[in-house]
Design a protein around this motif. Structure first.
Motif, mmCIF file in Angstrom:
data_model
loop_
_atom_site.group_PDB
_atom_site.id
_atom_site.type_symbol
_atom_site.label_atom_id
_atom_site.label_comp_id
_atom_site.label_asym_id
_atom_site.label_seq_id
_atom_site.Cartn_x
_atom_site.Cartn_y
_atom_site.Cartn_z
ATOM 1 N N UNK A 18 0.798 -1.117 0.056
ATOM 2 C CA UNK A 18 -0.064 -0.101 -0.032
ATOM 3 C C UNK A 18 0.850 1.449 -0.031
ATOM 4 N N UNK A 19 0.704 2.184 -0.964
ATOM 5 C CA UNK A 19 1.495 3.529 -1.056
ATOM 6 C C UNK A 19 0.482 4.621 -1.052
ATOM 7 N N UNK A 20 0.786 5.605 -0.229
ATOM 8 C CA UNK A 20 -0.155 6.884 -0.057
ATOM 9 C C UNK A 20 0.556 7.743 -0.978
ATOM 10 N N UNK A 21 -0.243 8.613 -1.848
ATOM 11 C CA UNK A 21 0.315 9.776 -2.418
ATOM 12 C C UNK A 21 -0.496 10.950 -1.765
ATOM 13 N N UNK A 22 0.105 12.081 -1.631
ATOM 14 C CA UNK A 22 -0.674 13.175 -1.294
ATOM 15 C C UNK A 22 -0.628 14.076 -2.519
ATOM 16 N N UNK A 23 -1.988 14.487 -2.937
ATOM 17 C CA UNK A 23 -2.155 15.001 -4.133
ATOM 18 C C UNK A 23 -2.926 16.462 -3.891
ATOM 19 N N UNK A 49 -7.525 15.241 2.644
ATOM 20 C CA UNK A 49 -6.733 15.189 3.845
ATOM 21 C C UNK A 49 -6.548 16.602 4.482
ATOM 22 N N UNK A 50 -6.566 17.491 3.652
ATOM 23 C CA UNK A 50 -6.473 18.857 4.309
ATOM 24 C C UNK A 50 -7.020 19.940 3.307
ATOM 25 N N UNK A 51 -7.268 21.070 3.742
ATOM 26 C CA UNK A 51 -7.598 22.370 3.089
ATOM 27 C C UNK A 51 -6.772 23.467 3.590
ATOM 28 N N UNK A 52 -5.927 24.239 2.637
ATOM 29 C CA UNK A 52 -5.117 25.281 3.036
ATOM 30 C C UNK A 52 -6.013 26.429 3.816
ATOM 31 N N UNK A 53 -4.996 27.091 4.614
ATOM 32 C CA UNK A 53 -5.633 28.027 5.816
ATOM 33 C C UNK A 53 -6.585 29.154 4.939
ATOM 34 N N UNK A 54 -6.141 29.488 3.728
ATOM 35 C CA UNK A 54 -6.996 30.367 3.117
ATOM 36 C C UNK A 54 -8.230 29.662 1.909
ATOM 37 N N UNK A 60 -5.399 15.675 -1.057
ATOM 38 C CA UNK A 60 -6.171 14.393 -1.041
ATOM 39 C C UNK A 60 -5.074 13.184 -0.786
ATOM 40 N N UNK A 61 -5.429 12.043 0.085
ATOM 41 C CA UNK A 61 -4.692 11.175 0.581
ATOM 42 C C UNK A 61 -5.198 10.150 -0.516
ATOM 43 N N UNK A 62 -4.183 9.572 -1.555
ATOM 44 C CA UNK A 62 -4.515 8.471 -2.145
ATOM 45 C C UNK A 62 -3.781 7.152 -1.659
ATOM 46 N N UNK A 63 -4.699 6.429 -1.191
ATOM 47 C CA UNK A 63 -3.965 5.011 -0.702
ATOM 48 C C UNK A 63 -4.398 4.110 -1.705
ATOM 49 N N UNK A 64 -3.344 3.663 -2.601
ATOM 50 C CA UNK A 64 -3.673 2.558 -3.560
ATOM 51 C C UNK A 64 -2.517 1.238 -3.425
ATOM 52 N N UNK A 65 -3.182 0.064 -3.464
ATOM 53 C CA UNK A 65 -2.389 -1.086 -3.603
ATOM 54 C C UNK A 65 -1.488 -1.173 -4.872
ATOM 55 N N UNK A 66 -0.088 -0.996 -4.800
ATOM 56 C CA UNK A 66 0.862 -0.899 -5.902
ATOM 57 C C UNK A 66 1.313 -2.477 -6.075
ATOM 58 N N UNK A 67 1.247 -2.911 -7.266
ATOM 59 C CA UNK A 67 2.006 -4.294 -7.400
ATOM 60 C C UNK A 67 3.322 -4.379 -7.557
ATOM 61 N N UNK A 68 4.118 -3.067 -8.008
ATOM 62 C CA UNK A 68 5.435 -3.203 -8.302
ATOM 63 C C UNK A 68 6.019 -1.632 -8.131
ATOM 64 N N UNK A 69 7.369 -1.631 -8.318
ATOM 65 C CA UNK A 69 7.819 -0.252 -8.154
ATOM 66 C C UNK A 69 7.703 0.457 -9.577
#
Length: 89
Positions: A18-23, A49-54, A60-69
């Motif tokens: 499982x790998x998490x990208x922050x987009x 995941x978050x909204x900026x102060x302004x 977005x947190x994108x948690x995905x099951x990746x099969x390989x590098x």
């Protein structure tokens, strides 16, 4: 599993994993579209995941099951290159 290879200081991952990208971008809806188009066939979970102060930026947190590098890097590059995406971590 995440292990540091001490000889060359690279992370060694056991795949599939499982790998998490922050987009980060301006529009949550557009980011979700980009993620859906990019991830397609891989099991994933997308959460705000978050909204900026302004309120200008969304993350977005994108948690995905990746099969390989190769897939992990390709997904990162595809997300990073989309015009609606400002940053991918």
């Amino acid at each position: 599993m995440f292990i540091i290879n001490r000889s060359n200081r690279r992370a060694v991952l056991d795949y599939p994993c499982t790998w998490v990208y922050k987009v980060i971008g301006l529009s949550e809806g557009k980011l979700r579209e980009v993620v859906t188009q990019t991830i397609q066939d891989y099991p994933c979970r997308v959460t705000l995941s978050n909204v900026s102060a302004t309120g200008k930026y969304r993350c977005l947190n994108v948690e995905v099951l990746v099969p390989n590098e190769a897939v992990r890097i390709a997904l990162y590059e595809t997300l990073r290159s989309h015009p609606a995406v400002r940053i991918v971590l």
